[in-house]
Each structure stands twice: as structure tokens, then as C-alpha cells.
Design a protein around this motif. Structure first.
Motif, PDB file in Angstrom:
ATOM      1  N   LEU A  35     101.502-137.591  36.100  1.00  0.00           N
ATOM      2  CA  LEU A  35     101.262-137.950  37.433  1.00  0.00           C
ATOM      3  C   LEU A  35     102.302-138.942  37.845  1.00  0.00           C
ATOM      4  O   LEU A  35     102.551-139.134  39.167  1.00  0.00           O
ATOM      5  N   SER A  36     102.822-140.074  37.132  1.00  0.00           N
ATOM      6  CA  SER A  36     103.431-141.361  37.695  1.00  0.00           C
ATOM      7  C   SER A  36     104.844-140.844  37.924  1.00  0.00           C
ATOM      8  O   SER A  36     105.608-140.389  37.046  1.00  0.00           O
ATOM      9  N   ASP A  37     105.366-141.827  38.774  1.00  0.00           N
ATOM     10  CA  ASP A  37     106.648-142.068  39.077  1.00  0.00           C
ATOM     11  C   ASP A  37     107.274-143.032  38.232  1.00  0.00           C
ATOM     12  O   ASP A  37     108.262-142.749  37.481  1.00  0.00           O
ATOM     13  N   ARG A  38     106.705-144.150  37.844  1.00  0.00           N
ATOM     14  CA  ARG A  38     106.934-145.002  36.968  1.00  0.00           C
ATOM     15  C   ARG A  38     105.680-145.517  36.135  1.00  0.00           C
ATOM     16  O   ARG A  38     104.797-145.431  36.502  1.00  0.00           O
ATOM     17  N   ILE A  39     105.759-146.065  35.003  1.00  0.00           N
ATOM     18  CA  ILE A  39     104.892-146.486  34.106  1.00  0.00           C
ATOM     19  C   ILE A  39     105.139-147.862  33.319  1.00  0.00           C
ATOM     20  O   ILE A  39     106.376-148.212  33.186  1.00  0.00           O
ATOM     21  N   ALA A  40     104.208-148.743  33.574  1.00  0.00           N
ATOM     22  CA  ALA A  40     104.538-149.863  32.828  1.00  0.00           C
ATOM     23  C   ALA A  40     103.513-150.068  31.625  1.00  0.00           C
ATOM     24  O   ALA A  40     102.229-149.603  31.591  1.00  0.00           O
ATOM     25  N   ASP A  50      90.881-131.356  38.055  1.00  0.00           N
ATOM     26  CA  ASP A  50      90.708-131.434  39.446  1.00  0.00           C
ATOM     27  C   ASP A  50      91.255-132.885  40.120  1.00  0.00           C
ATOM     28  O   ASP A  50      91.806-132.957  41.221  1.00  0.00           O
ATOM     29  N   LEU A  51      90.780-133.593  39.441  1.00  0.00           N
ATOM     30  CA  LEU A  51      91.322-135.076  39.911  1.00  0.00           C
ATOM     31  C   LEU A  51      92.580-135.430  39.924  1.00  0.00           C
ATOM     32  O   LEU A  51      93.252-136.113  40.946  1.00  0.00           O
ATOM     33  N   TRP A  52      93.060-134.898  39.003  1.00  0.00           N
ATOM     34  CA  TRP A  52      94.768-135.021  38.981  1.00  0.00           C
ATOM     35  C   TRP A  52      95.218-134.222  40.196  1.00  0.00           C
ATOM     36  O   TRP A  52      96.202-134.817  40.681  1.00  0.00           O
ATOM     37  N   ASP A  53      94.940-133.133  40.492  1.00  0.00           N
ATOM     38  CA  ASP A  53      95.482-132.331  41.763  1.00  0.00           C
ATOM     39  C   ASP A  53      95.054-133.202  42.823  1.00  0.00           C
ATOM     40  O   ASP A  53      95.986-133.411  43.976  1.00  0.00           O
ATOM     41  N   ILE A  54      94.034-134.001  42.959  1.00  0.00           N
ATOM     42  CA  ILE A  54      93.629-134.736  44.058  1.00  0.00           C
ATOM     43  C   ILE A  54      94.900-135.942  44.140  1.00  0.00           C
ATOM     44  O   ILE A  54      95.317-136.109  45.172  1.00  0.00           O
ATOM     45  N   ILE A  55      94.915-136.570  42.952  1.00  0.00           N
ATOM     46  CA  ILE A  55      96.037-137.758  42.922  1.00  0.00           C
ATOM     47  C   ILE A  55      97.109-137.445  43.141  1.00  0.00           C
ATOM     48  O   ILE A  55      97.954-137.930  44.108  1.00  0.00           O
ATOM     49  N   ARG A  56      97.421-136.114  42.749  1.00  0.00           N
ATOM     50  CA  ARG A  56      98.953-135.508  43.138  1.00  0.00           C
ATOM     51  C   ARG A  56      99.204-135.330  44.615  1.00  0.00           C
ATOM     52  O   ARG A  56     100.327-135.711  45.290  1.00  0.00           O
TER      53      ARG A  56
END
Lengths: 243, 242
Positions: free
Chosen positions: B199-204, B172-178
């Protein structure tokens, strides 16, 4: 406005805790009733209602230290403060926000104690209003001690230091439960070098309408209040930086 | 303009280097994840960027504002949802949201508008009158994110937002973050590889305060020579890449 929102939140957190209401308001009333009952059976000058009530009012303020210290230490432990530190609230907002909402609670506690005392025979005079007014600087002293302890201790330590040690110190060294003259010596010297007995004697003088009797005790109370508030602000700012 | 430009950020705690000459840039609207094992420097980096900690060296610019010299301006454009759930437990959900509106100086009308909007987006309408301290971990996290979003931040820091949540609550939280992607620049720290990848566009990826790699999940897998992101993370952290 920002500070008042934060202060309102702190007020709600304190008054919604049933333990706070029980100890902050209930316990001093129980003590007044109990000691008045003793006084009725075995008359002791110390427990006469006009003499006893100011001491109970001051003793009750030690719970304000517990309330404020517990609230701050819990906020520090829960990351809520970390969140609020990233908002536009300034350090002054935090200090006032933790201090101001407890003053009306302390005043309410004092009023309730005097109302009960009146029911039990305290003479109704305007001096009661004077005594309530003079209780405000005493309450600020105890609240600033809460800010101080809350800034350096966790909530469990606060329970021990403020809940047990400070309440006992403010009781034993205040001359409320027994006459300090009876013990005398070093004990009396220690008591008079601290602020609790001065707070009680100032409150007693105010209740009698004895303005000259308020001195020099008020200087002790104000001095300790200024020192503890300054130390509290410094320690609060230090822990704020540490975050 | 970059949402965040980090230049040589270093944080020393006595003899420990928590963040070591970190430099990177994050674009507006990007969802950027910071990964690393415990002690990698993720949380310290977020604390520095959110003006909670002063860097020992270097500087960072959030929408052009320096964290060193313009911390008040930075605080007005960011919001943080800390690692632990940061809600006022004795207040109701509504009162928690009102608290955040109040400390940001919102008018009564704006406050009502934002509370209505956020409770709808985060599905908090049915529990708005309930005490925050009585909510489950998942609901507290939702509230925590709502409290962060209510100030309309340009940059949102989510420090391990799904830590300790069950699978459904996390989903559910992933949906909210998206749903926030593109509207707010989000910096996310997490220990969950699939969360960062999804979720990420880029990752460090950080280790011992140093930046090891900063790219898309696909590119990181390519560099590590594996199709599995978790395996790629392990290889990069161990220095075991081709």
C-alpha cells in the motif's frame, strides 16, 4: 450543537440497554409494590406511601450513577473516546454530554414512581410536581458520582462499586428501609454526615409542601453535588489528558 | 508544503523513551507507513500527531499547524481510526455516521450527502440500519474508517486497521485504502509487512522510539540486501544490514 449530538448518542446508548430499563425503571416500581403490600398487611409508618415513595425515588437515582459510570468506562475501554478526543469536541462538551442526557431519564423515573404511588393511594396534589422538581439536584448528585467513578474505574469495577456498593449505601443510609433513630449512635451519625438521608428527607418535605422542612437538607444535597461534580470534572479531565 | 513535518519529537514516560528525537517529513497525498515491533513507538507517534498526547520535546506541523500551539486547528484537519474498533456499539451504522457529522458541526444537507457518499464508497448501504455492536470485526473496521473519513480529513491516521481481520476482509480494506491514495494523506501503522509493502508510497521503520530508516519499500529492500520485504525489515531491526 456538537455537544447535543454527543448527548443524544449517550441518551440512546442508555435507553437501548434492556438491563437499564429493567433496573432503572422496573426495580423501583417493584419495591414500591412490594413494600406497599407489606404495609397493607402489617401497617408500618415508614412504609406509608407518602413516606416511602420519596425514598424509593432517591434510591432509584443510584442506578443513574451506574448508567453513567458504565457508559463512560465502556467508552474509555473501547477507544471510542480516543476517537472523539481527536474531534472538535471540547472538555466541557464531554462533561455536559455525559451529564445532561441522564437528567430526563432520572426525571422520568421519578415521575413513574410517583404515578405508581398515586395508583397505590398517594394523594394527588401539586406538591408532587414540587417533589419532582427537587429531585433534579439529587439526580445531578448521583449522575456526577457516575462521571467520577466512570473516569477512574473500568466497566467491571463500576459494576461492583456502583452496582453493589453505592446502591446498598444509598439504601441503608437513607432512612428509607428502616428508621435511623432505631439504630442511632455512630451509624446514625455516619448516615447524617452523608447525603442520602438528607436527599430523602428533602424529597419527603417537598412532597408534603413543607418548604421550611427542605432546609437544611438541600444544603447537604447541593454541597455534595458541587463537591462530587467538581471532583468528577477534575478526574474526567485527568483521564482525558492520560489518553 | 509538507502534510506533516516532524522535528525532534520525543516522548518520555518516566524512565522509558517511547519516541526518541523523531524527525521526518510526509508529503500531501502520500500513503506513509510506520512499521516496528511492539513498543517501537508507532502508536505513541500517532497519538502525539493527533494531539492525544503532548510530546516531551520537539514539535510537529500538520499542514503548517503546530500540534503544541494549534491543537484545535490540527484537530479540524485530521481524523483517527484507532487500533481497536472505535464505534458506538448501541447505535446503528447510520447513527454512528450521524454522530461524527454532528460532532464536526455539519449541516443537515451536508450530513446526508456525506453519509450517502461514505456508505457507497465503503459498501455500507446494506447494513446501514444494523446495530454497530452486532457487526462482524471486518464490518466494524469499515464503519470505523467511514467514521474517520466523514469529516473530510486532510490527514488520516489508521492505526493497525486490519488487525485481527480475515484474509478477505483485509483485502477489501486494502482496496478501500488504495482508493483513498492521493486524495488524503494517510499515515498507517501495521504489523503486516505485505500490507505496508503493497500500500505504501514510503515506509518508516522504528525501533525503541528511534527512526531506523525511511524510504520506499524497494529502496529498503535494496539497503537490506534482500528481495523479500519481511526479511529486509528483520535485518534492519536487528541492525544486520550490509
Amino acid at each position: 450543537m456538537k455537544m447535543l449530538t454527543f448527548a443524544k448518542r449517550n441518551f440512546k446508548e442508555i435507553i437501548r440497554d434492556p438491563l437499564n430499563l429493567c433496573f432503572g425503571l422496573g426495580f423501583p416500581i417493584v419495591l414500591i409494590l412490594l413494600l406497599s403490600a407489606i404495609q397493607a398487611n402489617i401497617p408500618v409508618e415508614l412504609f406509608e406511601i407518602g413516606h416511602l415513595t420519596p425514598g424509593i425515588v432517591v434510591f432509584g437515582f443510584s442506578f443513574m450513577t451506574l448508567f453513567s459510570a458504565t457508559l463512560i468506562s465502556k467508552d474509555r475501554g473501547s477507544s471510542l473516546l480516543q476517537r472523539l478526543y481527536t474531534t472538535p469536541l471540547t472538555p466541557l462538551d464531554f462533561i455536559l454530554g455525559y451529564t445532561l442526557p441522564i437528567i430526563p431519564i432520572a426525571v422520568a423515573q421519578g415521575i413513574i414512581c410517583y404515578v405508581f404511588a398515586m395508583i397505590l393511594g398517594l394523594e394527588v396534589t401539586l406538591n408532587i410536581l414540587l417533589a419532582i422538581a427537587f429531585s433534579i439536584p439529587i439526580s445531578i448528585l448521583f449522575i456526577s458520582l457516575g462521571l467520577l467513578f466512570g473516569s477512574i474505574l473500568n466497566d467491571k469495577q463500576v459494576g461492583g462499586i456502583c452496582g453493589a456498593l453505592l446502591t446498598n449505601l444509598s439504601a441503608w443510609l437513607s432512612g428509607t428501609w428502616f428508621d435511623l433513630e432505631l439504630v442511632g449512635g455512630v451509624f446514625k451519625k455516619i448516615a447524617y454526615s452523608l447525603t442520602f438521608v438528607h436527599a430523602v428527607e428533602m424529597e419527603r418535605a417537598a412532597l408534603l409542601g413543607d418548604i421550611s422542612g427542605i432546609f437544611p437538607h438541600i444544603w447537604w444535597v447541593l454541597g455534595y453535588a458541587v463537591v462530587s461534580l467538581t471532583a468528577a470534572v477534575m478526574l474526567f479531565l485527568r483521564q482525558m489528558k492520560k489518553q | 508544503m509538507s502534510a506533516i513535518r516532524i522535528e525532534g519529537l520525543t516522548k518520555l514516560y518516566r524512565d522509558v523513551t517511547a519516541v526518541d528525537k523523531l524527525s521526518l517529513s510526509i508529503e500531501e497525498g502520500e500513503l506513509f507507513s510506520l512499521l516496528g515491533v511492539n513498543g517501537a513507538g508507532k502508536t505513541t507517534t500517532i497519538k502525539i500527531l493527533s494531539c492525544l498526547t503532548v510530546p516531551t520535546e520537539g514539535d510537529a506541523y500538520l499542514l503548517g499547524k503546530s500540534i503544541r500551539r494549534e491543537s484545535s486547528a490540527v484537530k479540524s484537519i485530521i481524523a483517527v481510526s484507532p487500533q481497536e474498533t472505535a464505534v458506538a456499539s448501541g447505535l446503528s451504522v447510520r447513527e454512528n455516521l450521524e454522530l461524527m457529522c454532528g460532532v464536526h458541526g455539519f449541516s443537515r444537507d451536508k450530513r446526508e450527502e456525506k453519509i450517502k457518499e461514505l456508505t457507497e464508497i465503503l459498501g455500507l448501504k446494506d447494513i446501514i440500519g444494523r446495530k454497530a455492536g452486532k457487526l462482524s470485526g471486518g464490518w466494524q473496521r469499515r464503519l470505523s474508517i467511514a467514521m474517520a473519513l466523514i469529516s473530510e480529513p486532510k490527514i488520516l491516521f489508521l492505526d493497525e486497521p486490519t488487525l485481527g481481520l480475515d484474509v478477505l476482509a483485509r483485502s477489501d480494506l486494502w482496496d478501500i485504502i488504495r482508493s483513498l491514495k492521493g486524495r488524503v494523506t494517510i499515515i498507517l501503522t501495521t504489523h503486516y509487512m505485505e500490507e505496508a509493502e503493497s500500500l505504501s508510497d514510503r515506509i518508516a521503520i522504528m525501533k525503541d522510539g528511534k527512526l531506523l530508516i525511511c524510504d520506499t519499500a524497494e529502496k529498503i529492500k535494496e539497503v537490506a540486501g534482500t528481495d523479500n520485504f519481511e526479511a529486509a525489515f528483520v535485518r534492519i531491526v536487528r541492525g544486520d544490514t550490509k
